[in-house]
Design a protein around this motif. Structure first.
Motif, short mmCIF file in Angstrom:
data_model
loop_
_atom_site.label_atom_id
_atom_site.label_comp_id
_atom_site.label_asym_id
_atom_site.label_seq_id
_atom_site.Cartn_x
_atom_site.Cartn_y
_atom_site.Cartn_z
N GLU A 1 0.83 -1.20 0.00
CA GLU A 1 0.00 0.00 0.00
C GLU A 1 0.86 1.25 0.00
OE1 GLU A 1 -3.77 1.08 2.62
OE2 GLU A 1 -1.91 1.47 3.73
N GLY A 2 0.42 2.25 -0.75
CA GLY A 2 1.07 3.56 -0.75
C GLY A 2 0.03 4.64 -0.58
N ILE A 3 0.35 5.63 0.26
CA ILE A 3 -0.58 6.73 0.53
C ILE A 3 0.12 8.05 0.30
CG2 ILE A 3 -1.88 7.91 2.36
CD1 ILE A 3 -2.39 5.15 3.61
N CYS A 4 -0.58 8.97 -0.35
CA CYS A 4 -0.09 10.33 -0.54
C CYS A 4 -1.14 11.30 -0.02
CB CYS A 4 0.20 10.62 -2.02
SG CYS A 4 0.74 12.32 -2.31
N PRO A 5 -0.89 11.92 1.17
CA PRO A 5 -1.82 12.91 1.68
C PRO A 5 -1.68 14.23 0.92
CG PRO A 5 0.01 12.65 3.20
CD PRO A 5 0.22 11.67 2.07
N GLY A 6 -2.77 14.98 0.86
CA GLY A 6 -2.72 16.26 0.17
C GLY A 6 -4.00 17.04 0.33
N THR A 7 -4.21 17.97 -0.61
CA THR A 7 -5.34 18.88 -0.57
C THR A 7 -5.97 18.97 -1.95
OG1 THR A 7 -4.16 20.17 1.09
CG2 THR A 7 -6.00 21.26 0.01
N ILE A 8 -7.30 19.13 -1.97
CA ILE A 8 -8.02 19.33 -3.23
C ILE A 8 -8.11 20.83 -3.52
CG2 ILE A 8 -10.22 18.99 -4.45
CD1 ILE A 8 -8.72 16.38 -3.87
#
Length: 191
Positions: free
Chosen positions: A131-138
């Motif tokens: 699993e890979g996760i990239c947090p961010g903003t819309i």
């Protein structure tokens, strides 16, 4: 090592090949002579990734991998999530999907989101998941012309440009898919 990548998405193939270099030979479905759209009927990324890898493994009897990726927006209770490609309908239109997200978030200041990728690898008849996760903003509007899918409206944490404004090397520094593939590559090199 030769691996079949269970996808019809040429953008995803380019991304993984740019990360792998010459260490592994990636065979696309088209190169393997397979022309099917593998169903994604399950409620989780994990189950859909497994469905795709098992389908192709059963057809080819070769080592293969598949991935499923979703954009999970906190203010939308994790949507579009597993339905990311079909969020605005079965036509799978990235433009319509982006329009729907922007409409759903209209006026909402809570725009935290994450991209999450799950890879299902079938190696020597056993399944492994990464699993890979990239947090961010819309963003409130599209920015950039590179990338695909939701890239024009997603800015990763610690970046000041959208995925669609980054070149492949820049995107791979942050990318959920890159993080999952790095785990996959490390696993394959150890085996």
């Amino acid at each position: 090592m030769k691996l079949v990548f269970a996808t019809n998405n040429e953008n995803k193939v380019k991304e993984i090949r740019s990360m792998l270099g010459d260490a592994f030979e990636i065979i696309t479905l088209r190169e393997a002579g397979i022309d099917i759209d593998i169903p994604e009927p399950h409620p989780t990324l994990e189950e859909n990734a497994r469905e795709k890898s098992m389908t192709i493994h059963n057809m080819t009897h070769q080592n293969c991998f598949a991935e499923d990726t979703g954009l999970e927006i906190h203010a939308l209770n994790g949507e579009p999530g597993v339905r990311s490609a079909r969020y605005a309908g079965e036509q799978k239109s990235p433009e319509d999907n982006i329009d729907k997200v922007l409409s759903e978030l209209n006026g909402n200041t809570h725009r935290q989101a994450q991209f999450r990728t799950v890879i299902s690898l079938i190696l020597d008849d056993k399944e492994y998941q990464f699993e890979g996760i990239c947090p961010g903003t819309i963003l409130t509007e599209r920015r950039g012309g590179k990338g695909f899918g939701y890239d024009p409206i997603f800015v990763p944490d610690d970046a000041d440009v959208s995925f669609a404004e980054m070149d492949m090397a820049g995107k791979n520094k942050f990318s959920h898919r890159a993080k999952a593939f790095q785990q996959l590559i490390a696993f394959l090199k150890a085996h």
